[in-house]
Motif scaffolding. Sequence first.
Motif, PDB file in Angstrom:
ATOM      1  N   CYS A  23     -34.218 -27.588  65.053  1.00 42.71           N
ATOM      2  CA  CYS A  23     -34.946 -28.845  64.868  1.00 42.71           C
ATOM      3  C   CYS A  23     -34.164 -29.710  63.874  1.00 42.71           C
ATOM      4  CB  CYS A  23     -36.355 -28.571  64.345  1.00 42.71           C
ATOM      5  SG  CYS A  23     -37.249 -30.108  63.984  1.00 42.71           S
ATOM      6  N   CYS A  26     -36.430 -30.535  60.680  1.00 43.76           N
ATOM      7  CA  CYS A  26     -36.672 -29.370  59.817  1.00 43.76           C
ATOM      8  C   CYS A  26     -35.362 -28.757  59.312  1.00 43.76           C
ATOM      9  CB  CYS A  26     -37.448 -28.293  60.571  1.00 43.76           C
ATOM     10  SG  CYS A  26     -39.134 -28.748  60.992  1.00 43.76           S
ATOM     11  N   ARG A  30     -36.878 -23.610  64.924  1.00 44.45           N
ATOM     12  CA  ARG A  30     -38.344 -23.571  64.945  1.00 44.45           C
ATOM     13  C   ARG A  30     -38.841 -23.285  66.365  1.00 44.45           C
ATOM     14  NH1 ARG A  30     -40.007 -23.527  59.700  1.00 44.45           N
ATOM     15  NH2 ARG A  30     -39.711 -25.508  58.613  1.00 44.45           N
ATOM     16  N   CYS A  55     -41.946 -29.610  68.111  1.00 43.70           N
ATOM     17  CA  CYS A  55     -41.689 -28.653  67.035  1.00 43.70           C
ATOM     18  C   CYS A  55     -43.028 -28.271  66.401  1.00 43.70           C
ATOM     19  CB  CYS A  55     -40.767 -29.279  65.999  1.00 43.70           C
ATOM     20  SG  CYS A  55     -40.630 -28.293  64.487  1.00 43.70           S
ATOM     21  N   CYS A  58     -43.008 -30.014  62.610  1.00 38.31           N
ATOM     22  CA  CYS A  58     -42.866 -31.435  62.265  1.00 38.31           C
ATOM     23  C   CYS A  58     -43.134 -32.387  63.423  1.00 38.31           C
ATOM     24  CB  CYS A  58     -41.474 -31.696  61.698  1.00 38.31           C
ATOM     25  SG  CYS A  58     -40.205 -31.721  62.964  1.00 38.31           S
ATOM     26  N   SER A  60     -41.350 -33.078  65.954  1.00 38.03           N
ATOM     27  CA  SER A  60     -40.178 -33.598  66.667  1.00 38.03           C
ATOM     28  C   SER A  60     -40.258 -33.134  68.115  1.00 38.03           C
ATOM     29  CB  SER A  60     -38.885 -33.024  66.074  1.00 38.03           C
ATOM     30  OG  SER A  60     -38.609 -33.627  64.859  1.00 38.03           O
TER      31      SER A  60
END
Length: 208
Positions: A23, A26, A30, A55, A58, A60
């Motif tokens: 990620c 991050c 993940r 993710c 977060c 994403s």
Amino acid sequence: MSHTVLVQWTITPQIAPRPWLACNRCRTTRPFATSGKTRLNANGRRLDAWLIYRCSSCDSTWNRPIFERRHVSDIDQATLHALQNNDGGWIEKVAFDIDGLRRDAGRIEEFAEVRLQKTILKAAVEPAQHLEIALNLEMKTMLRTERLLSMELGLSRKRIAMLEQAGRISTAPSGTNALRRPVKDEMRVTIDLASEADRNAILSRAGP
Ligand SMILES: [Zn+2]
């Protein structure tokens, strides 16, 4: 006349496999979970389609290709219709298609959680002595046959091993270690319960 109870267990996996990806936000690897949404992009007569993953930390996104740069005439109508209408059932099948996911992600986390529906297909002539289970799998799961039998019939793994050694459990298709492999669609498991004192309790757990 048969002393065999025939039941069908329909197994539906509950959690789609999760790819572990690097990620960007991050800055580490993940697990990404499917958002249940797709994206369809047209470039002239060529289309791209993706399943969107997020993710777990977060939010994403990662776009998993379903197909890329494919000419519209090469896409079957059902697929196109499902993508244009965000068909939940169709998207779920893609999300659980672990072989497809493997093409785009290295590490994949699989889950053994399933929902199980039990139906009696054929009652036995009393006394019931054998149990035959027809497995019906909607999507692949990593749940092992032995664990499924243990959970659903209330048999310890030790007892399953003893029944197996005595030749009282068989699977079709057969195979070495079939009980320790993931359950398969259309697999049948037969258990000879004739000399088990608690066979009625086991048989009642096999049904709905
Ligand atoms: Zn992240």
